[in-house]
Design an enzyme around this catalytic site. Structure first.
Site, short mmCIF file in Angstrom:
data_model
loop_
_atom_site.label_atom_id
_atom_site.label_comp_id
_atom_site.label_asym_id
_atom_site.label_seq_id
_atom_site.Cartn_x
_atom_site.Cartn_y
_atom_site.Cartn_z
N TYR A 102 -5.39 44.16 -16.32
CA TYR A 102 -5.09 45.17 -17.02
C TYR A 102 -4.99 45.21 -18.49
O TYR A 102 -6.03 44.13 -19.08
CB TYR A 102 -3.93 45.86 -16.38
CG TYR A 102 -3.99 47.32 -16.48
CD1 TYR A 102 -4.78 48.26 -15.87
CD2 TYR A 102 -2.95 48.17 -17.24
CE1 TYR A 102 -5.05 49.26 -15.88
CE2 TYR A 102 -2.96 49.51 -17.03
CZ TYR A 102 -3.95 50.15 -16.66
OH TYR A 102 -4.20 51.34 -16.82
N ARG A 155 -10.02 59.60 -21.53
CA ARG A 155 -8.96 59.23 -22.53
C ARG A 155 -8.56 57.70 -21.87
O ARG A 155 -7.34 57.40 -21.58
CB ARG A 155 -7.63 60.05 -22.75
CG ARG A 155 -6.90 59.59 -23.99
CD ARG A 155 -5.42 60.33 -23.75
NE ARG A 155 -4.80 59.35 -22.44
CZ ARG A 155 -4.21 58.46 -22.74
NH1 ARG A 155 -4.21 57.67 -23.81
NH2 ARG A 155 -3.53 57.75 -21.75
N LYS A 173 -5.41 49.49 -11.82
CA LYS A 173 -4.11 50.15 -11.53
C LYS A 173 -3.78 49.63 -10.07
O LYS A 173 -2.90 49.04 -9.59
CB LYS A 173 -4.20 51.49 -11.63
CG LYS A 173 -3.90 52.16 -13.13
CD LYS A 173 -2.42 51.92 -13.42
CE LYS A 173 -2.17 52.08 -14.90
NZ LYS A 173 -1.53 53.02 -15.40
N GLU A 244 -5.07 59.49 -13.67
CA GLU A 244 -4.91 58.29 -14.64
C GLU A 244 -5.96 58.85 -15.65
O GLU A 244 -7.20 58.91 -15.53
CB GLU A 244 -5.54 57.28 -13.93
CG GLU A 244 -5.32 55.81 -14.85
CD GLU A 244 -4.04 55.45 -15.07
OE1 GLU A 244 -3.62 54.96 -16.20
OE2 GLU A 244 -2.90 55.72 -14.45
N ASP A 245 -5.67 58.63 -17.00
CA ASP A 245 -6.68 58.78 -18.24
C ASP A 245 -7.36 59.89 -18.28
O ASP A 245 -8.49 59.73 -18.55
CB ASP A 245 -7.20 57.46 -18.42
CG ASP A 245 -6.31 56.15 -18.81
OD1 ASP A 245 -5.33 56.46 -19.03
OD2 ASP A 245 -6.94 55.05 -18.83
N ASP A 267 0.49 58.84 -14.65
CA ASP A 267 1.22 57.56 -15.02
C ASP A 267 1.05 57.51 -16.51
O ASP A 267 2.10 57.26 -16.88
CB ASP A 267 0.32 56.40 -14.20
CG ASP A 267 1.23 55.37 -14.78
OD1 ASP A 267 2.49 55.04 -14.22
OD2 ASP A 267 0.79 54.29 -15.29
N ASP A 268 0.03 58.24 -17.09
CA ASP A 268 0.17 58.34 -18.44
C ASP A 268 1.44 59.27 -19.05
O ASP A 268 1.85 58.86 -19.93
CB ASP A 268 -1.12 58.70 -18.96
CG ASP A 268 -2.43 58.01 -18.68
OD1 ASP A 268 -2.37 56.74 -18.65
OD2 ASP A 268 -3.21 58.63 -17.70
N ASN A 418 -1.68 50.85 -26.72
CA ASN A 418 -2.69 49.98 -26.49
C ASN A 418 -4.01 50.33 -26.71
O ASN A 418 -4.47 51.30 -26.90
CB ASN A 418 -2.63 49.77 -24.90
CG ASN A 418 -1.29 48.95 -24.36
OD1 ASN A 418 -1.24 47.76 -24.96
ND2 ASN A 418 -0.69 49.56 -23.54
#
Length: 563
Positions: A102, A155, A173, A244-245, A267-268, A418
């Site tokens: 990850y 993203r 993930k 996610e993203d 999660d973001d 990150n």
């Protein structure tokens, strides 16, 4: 395929067909009896190994890699060959392997996904398949799916739109869900919703594997998402779905639309907020300044930054502040500077953090009449907490950090962006600029720092601490919804495990190597809160603990019996 109470698995597969199934393959660990029963003689070397021997060989190969991307590629190939070995390797060498599967390495893997593509994993669902979703999801191999991680690739970390290459994130993930949270990989499914990409480099790449058109927006996009959610809920009524993203314009909007329809979270927005708040709670307890008295500046007004602020505000409200008082503890900086009443084009999730112009009267500004910068805000607010989720490398300058440290005894500084080259300030600089007084947390791993004879350990504020446990808890008790109360309960449970507070060390969060134990405890805390809020069956504490422990999958080889 059936699994009996004696851990024997009845299999109809034979020979190469069995060796090519990553969920069932044991490689050199097939016993002589199994080689007889399944026609494997000659297909494998003579020596029969145990799992530990295979793990030793695998970690040797990882360490021999030319660079981290090479190591990532080897690990992905191992996952596609033998999942039990892959997860046993993760479990034994978690701290070493986690950055390879990850962040930060997965970012480079997503950028090069089309060139590295070797074997399909999960589902790539495109707009042209909108009317075929029920048919695709009906595949019997998905019968036992309990957990989905889905992205549209817009993203990816701090790298932006990667289109179909974003699939590296759901795969990574779910590897962490299994490796840290004990969720059986056979019961999880990574999904990419391929709605195109605006990344011109990807579209111009002849090797790009995704849909070759610009990203679809508006009603057509919304209709596709709705069709996907309906198909998922129809196929798996008790599913736990993690977004996610997704990009800023969609992430909060989709979460708000679907969070009361199924067990789901982003999660973001929420996972990042939970681990950040857990780490902040631990740090705050060390400083002795109550949560309700914190002054928080966030560099980055997108979904992650506002998600942290919103959940932290909820925690302050639980400590006794009114909603208005809580939200006034936060100052959010976006592309147009400090969010205030005349900041243009704000999303709803950003608008709640606007400062009234009257509140800013008397501020000393570098450019009166222009945007209010991070430096301006730190100078005038004297924050106790500074969080970066902006993906702007170097945004926390020496002057900004020194200004903060001049007014606060123990500044809390979290540059969380990150991958590593996007971090707002390097931890060793923050320690030096604050004369060793800062409490530092980062999104990527950093080595300990020596400063004036003292070792400073940098806490990795990694979502991997929380989402596996939350997912495990939700699945174990079949939670109907995921709420802010559950997130705060999870954050508090993680903060309570802080070695710095329990006297078992100096880190703000437990060791990465303890993730499976941490996930179990967080799953129980999450599940109990879900029960207390009426989102599960009426379960006792003992029943919840048993359900969580029973759900925890271990990567071990089972005995196979031919049918």
């Amino acid at each position: 395929m059936t699994n009996t109470k004696t851990e024997k698995i009845m299999l109809p597969l034979r020979g190469q067909q069995l060796l090519e199934n990553p969920l069932l393959n044991k490689g050199t660990a097939f016993t002589d009896a199994e080689r007889d029963a399944f026609g494997l003689h000659g297909l494998l070397p003579d020596h029969v190994e145990i799992l530990d021997e295979q793990v030793t060989r695998a970690i040797e190969r990882v360490r021999a890699g030319a660079n981290n991307l090479d190591r990532h590629i080897y690990l992905r190939n191992l996952q596609d060959t033998n999942e039990t070995l892959y997860y046993a390797l993760i479990g034994k060498h978690l701290e070493e392997i986690l950055p390879l599967i990850y962040t930060p390495t997965v970012g480079a893997a997503c950028q090069q996904f089309s060139h590295l593509f070797n074997r399909a994993r999960g589902l790539f669902l495109s707009l042209s398949q909108k009317d075929k979703l029920d048919q695709i999801l009906a595949n019997p191999r998905f019968d036992n799916v309990e957990c989905i991680v889905v992205t549209d690739g817009e993203r990816i970390l701090g790298l932006g739109d990667q289109g179909a290459g974003g699939m590296g994130i759901p795969i990574g993930k779910l590897s962490i869900y299994a490796g840290c949270g004990g969720i059986n990989p056979a019961n999880s499914l990574p999904i990419t919703l391929d709605v195109g990409t605006n990344n011109q480099e990807r579209l111009a790449d002849p090797m790009y594997i995704g849909a070759r058109h610009e990203r679809v927006r508006g009603q057509k996009y919304d209709d596709f998402i709705e069709a996907f959610v309906q198909a998922v809920m129809k196929r798996w009524p008790d599913i736990m779905l993690q977004w996610e993203d997704f990009g800023k314009t969609n992430a909060n909007r989709l979460l708000d639309k679907y969070r009361d329809r199924l067990c789901t979270f982003n999660d973001d927005i929420q996972g990042t907020a939970v681990v950040a708040i857990a780490t902040l709670i631990a740090a705050i307890k060390l400083t002795g300044v109550p949560l309700t008295e914190q002054r928080v500046v966030l560099q980055g007004g997108g979904q992650a930054g506002c998600g942290i602020a919103a959940l932290m505000a909820e925690a302050m409200i639980m400590e006794g502040l009114t909603r208005e008082e809580a939200y006034k503890r936060f100052y959010v900086i976006d592309i147009n500077g400090l969010l205030k009443q005349d900041t243009p084009d704000l999303e709803d999730f950003q608008s709640v953090f606007r400062r009234q112009n009257t509140e800013l009267t008397g501020w000393k500004l570098d450019n009166p009449g222009g945007n209010i910068t991070l430096a301006d805000t730190v100078r005038n607010v004297a924050p106790t907490v500074l969080v970066g989720v902006s993906a702007q490398g170097g945004a926390f300058t020496e002057q900004i950090i020194r200004d903060m440290a001049s007014k606060v005894d123990r500044p809390i500084v979290f540059p969380l962006s990150n991958p590593t080259d996007k971090v707002e300030a390097r931890p060793e600089d923050i320690i030096r600029w604050t004369d060793g007084r800062a409490l530092v947390g980062t999104g990527s791993p950093f080595a300990p720092i020596e400063h004036e004879g003292k070792t400073h350990f940098v806490t990795q504020v990694n979502n991997s601490y929380v989402f596996p446990g939350m997912g495990l808890g939700a699945i174990a008790v079949k939670a109907k919804r995921v709420t802010d109360g559950m997130f705060i309960a999870t954050a508090q449970a993680l903060a309570d495990m802080s070695p710095a507070l329990t006297g078992k060390g100096t880190g703000l969060l437990p060791a990465i190597s303890d993730m499976r134990d941490v996930s179990t405890k967080l799953a129980i805390a999450f599940a109990k809160q879900a029960r207390d809020e009426g989102h599960t069956e009426k379960l006792t504490d003992a029943q919840i603990e048993q359900l969580v422990n029973d759900k925890m999958w271990e990567p071990t080889y089972k005995e196979y019996v031919a049918v």
